[in-house]
Every structure is written in C-alpha cells, then in structure tokens.
Design a protein around this motif. Sequence first.
Motif, PDB file in Angstrom:
ATOM      1  N   LYS A 420       0.641  -1.044   0.303  1.00  0.00           N
ATOM      2  CA  LYS A 420       0.396  -0.140   0.425  1.00  0.00           C
ATOM      3  C   LYS A 420       1.065   1.638  -0.248  1.00  0.00           C
ATOM      4  CE  LYS A 420      -3.521  -2.365   0.632  1.00  0.00           C
ATOM      5  NZ  LYS A 420      -3.291  -3.960   0.143  1.00  0.00           N
ATOM      6  N   PRO A 503       0.822   0.253   7.231  1.00  0.00           N
ATOM      7  CA  PRO A 503       0.226   0.278   5.901  1.00  0.00           C
ATOM      8  C   PRO A 503      -1.069  -1.700   5.875  1.00  0.00           C
ATOM      9  CG  PRO A 503       2.864   0.362   6.021  1.00  0.00           C
ATOM     10  CD  PRO A 503       2.463   0.691   7.287  1.00  0.00           C
ATOM     11  N   GLU A 504      -0.483  -1.642   6.911  1.00  0.00           N
ATOM     12  CA  GLU A 504      -1.342  -3.136   7.202  1.00  0.00           C
ATOM     13  C   GLU A 504      -2.815  -2.668   7.531  1.00  0.00           C
ATOM     14  OE1 GLU A 504       1.066  -3.536  11.198  1.00  0.00           O
ATOM     15  OE2 GLU A 504       1.558  -2.616   8.757  1.00  0.00           O
ATOM     16  N   LEU A 506      -4.520  -0.059   6.166  1.00  0.00           N
ATOM     17  CA  LEU A 506      -4.665   1.013   5.057  1.00  0.00           C
ATOM     18  C   LEU A 506      -6.071  -0.091   4.368  1.00  0.00           C
ATOM     19  CD1 LEU A 506      -1.958   2.774   3.847  1.00  0.00           C
ATOM     20  CD2 LEU A 506      -3.712   3.276   4.940  1.00  0.00           C
ATOM     21  N   GLN A 508      -7.233   1.469   0.757  1.00  0.00           N
ATOM     22  CA  GLN A 508      -7.582   1.929  -0.613  1.00  0.00           C
ATOM     23  C   GLN A 508      -5.666   1.421  -1.313  1.00  0.00           C
ATOM     24  OE1 GLN A 508      -8.124   5.798  -0.853  1.00  0.00           O
ATOM     25  NE2 GLN A 508     -10.529   5.485  -0.221  1.00  0.00           N
ATOM     26  N   GLU A 509      -5.091   1.080  -2.517  1.00  0.00           N
ATOM     27  CA  GLU A 509      -3.580   0.937  -2.736  1.00  0.00           C
ATOM     28  C   GLU A 509      -3.218   2.281  -2.513  1.00  0.00           C
ATOM     29  OE1 GLU A 509      -2.384  -1.582  -4.200  1.00  0.00           O
ATOM     30  OE2 GLU A 509      -4.591  -2.838  -3.350  1.00  0.00           O
ATOM     31  N   THR A 511      -2.860   6.235  -0.225  1.00  0.00           N
ATOM     32  CA  THR A 511      -3.249   7.067   0.816  1.00  0.00           C
ATOM     33  C   THR A 511      -2.571   8.499   0.388  1.00  0.00           C
ATOM     34  OG1 THR A 511      -4.200   5.395   2.134  1.00  0.00           O
ATOM     35  CG2 THR A 511      -4.073   7.403   3.512  1.00  0.00           C
TER      36      THR A 511
END
Length: 643
Positions: A420, A503-504, A506, A508-509, A511
């Motif tokens: 991400k 990141p884990e 999130l 959306q691809e 942010t």
Amino acid sequence: MKNHFLWITFILLMSLNACKSLQEKANDQFLSGQYQYAINSYSQILESDPDNQEANLAVAESFRLSNRIEDAGPYYEKLVEEDPSFDLLFRLGQSLKAQEKDEEAIEAFEKAKGFTQDESLLAETQRQIEAINLANGIEEYFPNYVLVNYNELNTPGADYAPVTNDNFIYFTSGRRASGIYPADGSPYTKLFRTRAEGLRVDVGNIQTLPEFQNEEGLNQAAIAISPDGNTIIYARGNSTSPKDLPETALFASYFRGSGFTQPIWMPVNEDEFWWNSTPAFSPDGEELYFASNRPGGYGGIDLYKATKLANGDFGNPVNLGPNVNTPGNEMFPRLTADGKFFFSSDGHAGYGKLDLFVAEKDASGNQVIKNLGENFNSPADDFGIFFTNYPKEGFISSNREGGVGDDDIYFFEDKTPKPKIVNVLLNVYTKQRVAGEPDAVLEQARVVLYDDNNEQSGGDFSNSNGRVRFTLEPNADFTIIASKTGYFSKSIPYTTVGKTPNPEDLIQEVTNITLDTTIVLDQLILEKSIVLENIYYDLDKADIRPDAAVELDKLVQILKDNPSIKIELSSHTDDRSSDEYNLDLSQRRAQSAVDYLVSQGISRDRLVAKGYGESQLIIQNATTEEEHQVNRRTEFKVIEIIE
C-alpha cells in the motif's frame, strides 16, 4: 497311465524351457539398459515365482536406474526380508524417502549402518538421515510465488526444460514420437519451439525445431541457446543402434550466414562413454555449464563449467566443487546475471527426488546452498528452472502428482501483494515576523527540502499564499531551509516518522496524508540589535551556563543558515556596580559567548565581542529585580553582509 505321465513330463519341460528363455531375455534387457522391457519380463517371472530374488532385485534396480526409485520400494522390502544388506537397506531408504515415508526411510537408513564399517558409506547414510530432518525446516526462498501447470502446453508424454530466446520458447517433448525409449517405456523426445512473449506461449503453432532436423530413434533434449542466438547446444543420446554413440553427449549447431549447421559432437564431452547433458550458457555466453558423470566427481552426476576458447569451442571443464556437488546427482544449471546459481539436486536436503536449489553468497562472502522451498519443490522431480523476467517469473519442469502427463512444464509468477502506497503531502508556509502584529504571509521565499543524506529532494518559491508543497516519504527525516533577500535564512528539521498510518491498516492502494508546517523569517537589518532571550550568568561570573548554551545554540544555527553575515555579540549589565567593573564584566561575558560560538564551528572572523557595561540601560533607575534583569541582557546585531 504311462502315456499320461510322459505327457505331463513334456509339459513341465516345455514350461521350464519357456521360463529359462524368459529369464535370459530379461537378463539381456536389463544388461543393455532396456529397463522398462526388463521390468515387463521379470514381472512375468514374479507372477509364478514371487520370491525369486534375482527377479525382485532386477525389477527394483530397473526402477531405480530409470529414475523411478519410488516404485522400487516393494521389491527392496522383499529382498531385505530374505537377505538384508547395506546396499538393499540403503536403496530401500531412498525409495521410502521418495514416497514421503520419512520415519520408515530413517529406520531403513539406521539399519543399513549396521551392515557396514566403511566410513564413506556411513557418512553418506547419515547425510541422507540429516537431509530428511533438515527438509522439515526449509523456508520458501521466493515467498508468495505461485506455480501453475501450463496445461495447454503439456501432453500426456514428457514436456520439459523450456528456454526462451528472441520471442520464441524452445523445449523438449515426447509428442510426435517415432519410437519408444526402452529404458523407461516413454516416447523418444524431440526439440520443439513456438512463439512466446514472457509467459504467454502460442500453444497453437508448436513446431519441431526448424534450425536443424530432429533425429529419429533417440532422445534429443535439454536445449541451450547462446545469448546472441547463434549457438544451439543440446543433449543427444539413448539410441538403440549399435553404430551410434554409446552414451548421451552434447551436440552443437552454429549459425553460419544463411542458416544453422548440422549438429556436431562437442569436444567438451571428452569421452564418448561419459554421460553429458543439461547444458546452459552464462548470461554473457562465455561459459557453458553442464552435468556429467565423468570420473573424478563427487557423486553420480556433477555440475561442471567450461570456458569459451579462442576458436569458439568450450574447453577445460572444471568441477563446481563439493559445496554444489554431492554424492547424489546435480544437473540443470542456471546462472543469473546477479551471480546466483540455480540447479537441481537429489543430494542436498530436500523434499524427495530432484529439488530446485540456489547457491548464493552470504554476508561474509561464503557460498551457501538454499532449497527453493515447498512452493517450488515436491516429492517428485523438480528441475530445469528458467527465468523469463528474473526473478519475477519463469518456468520449471516437474513430474509431480496432478500433472497432465509425465514431465510437465510449469510457470511461476511473483504474487506478492503490492505494498500500500502512502504519499505524505507537506504544505510549508513561509511567514515574516512583524513587531507587535501577527506573523504575515511571506511570498516568493525560496524553500528547499533535503533528505537525511543531505541531498536536495525538492525546492520551489512560495506562492501568494506563502505555500510550497512537497511529497515526502513516510517514516523519514528531512531538513527544510527557507530564505529570501532581506531576511535571515532559517532551517528546521522535519520528520514523517509516526505521522502516517500502518500499511497493514490501509484499505486503499494509495493513501494521501496532508501535513502542514510553518517557517517564520525575521528581517535582516544592519545594526539592528536582537535580544537573545534567557542568556544568564552566575553572579559576577562570565562562564557559559548549560541553560545559556542551549540558547546560544540557536544563534549558532542562525549563523550556519546565514553564512554571509558578520555579527557583533554584545553583553549588557545593570547599574548596581561601578561603571569600570560592569564594563569589564560585560566584555568578559561577550567574549565568553563568542568563544562558545567558535567552539561550535563558527569562524572567529565573523564574530565581534563587545561589552557595553551599564551604558545602554533599557530601564533607567531600575528598582526591582525584574527591571534589573531586563537591563542584563545579551544581544547580537548584523554589522556586515559579506558578498
């Protein structure tokens, strides 16, 4: 009654003669390497005589010698029951290992130790046991890589060892065979090609190799193509003709003007009775790697490297040594551009028969061997790795369960989830300090961003709103410097550490996180005094106290941010001592402050120490301690701007 007895005797004699004839036939087939035919013949003998030791041994060895040792287990078990020996128990252990019966395999290997005192045999048996134990702790070398059977490309026969060159894929296949290989009963193999782009193969237009004609009645396999596409090397052998070569050998075809030459036997084979196969070029084409059972190796089949000679041939083959080679078999080499060496082996710790391995350097520069793990390897044979896009995708070959046929071609891809992305958008606002009023917008200020390596990673002028925007990496440190003619330049540290989500967490691809910071610049006016707050000295002393050093460090930063200015640093006292005493004390304090600045890396040429004593009181006739403290102050002013 007499005639009846004679008739029975005749039948028995005929049966014995038939058995003898079948036994001789089976023996001839075994000795000539026609193992599948030998298995069929000996199996007929075992139907009527299941305890026949010679037949059981021949069937077991025929399976082993035709690379099907997993099928030899029941025959070795029967032999061990009757007459146990080291060789039989060791082979039984290998068969059980290939069947994934690890506990039973270890038991067989342990029993085998009791039938020999030969140290080399004991060492090899112990290595087999340790290999089984080590296989339980193997980690995947390429986590998240997925292996898929290329169903549309494979046939019920053998399909293996693909390589790509110039938008074509070349491979070995038993399709369109003209005969049966008597060693294992499979169709003879030929070389084929079709168009391919990466992993996308044109399975509808597969043709036999057009560069030269495949021969009939023998195996052509394991093709290698030089990086420039001008040399083809492949393995050729297993002919049943007594006029042909007795063993598998490497042949080469060269592009000469309008086409490829007829394949010729390569000098690197050295001896026609040595087995040589599975060739592969180095990425630069200057070295040839191959497998051979020539004398002087470390096991059954070893890997060798030969160097290209001045005449274009390959010579002076060198064994790759005991780190790569084992008492088992190593083959199907593949060197990559980054120096990693991939190969297949049944001698290193693995899951069954041939496994895929890589030899690479560790942090100390030593070569280490790593199994590629369970997502690439199986209890069966796994071999012939080729990368179409190193290291992200490519092909391997395997005869594992669930395939289309015998050996099948599989493709693999890196399916690691894309990380991400977090973009940190930093708004830097530039303002100017105005006495007695709120800070005002300062436009057209130059703002420069530096990373933690002090390398510039962005820069622009602030707009009419005093804003400059930067895109920053998460969890990183930066320095921002703002400057404008007529103002003191200023640098501030800035960090994105801890300012972005994990990141884990999130969804959306991508942010975007927007953050703000402000830099306030002071006007740079010659001879204008600026008070340094909180610069205190002990009574009647000029030593720099720790709390004063903290404040002076701010002036150090101003001087570093503005290397073209020269300042006067002045000290002032209250009026509670004599003029002469206060003048001397203030000079010593000013000099002490200057000395501190110099100790922090500021050139003495840029500094002037000046003590004013009580001559510039801010509050005349001060009576309270607070009023006296206002008079006791340290100031600096810019006295020169060095061009």
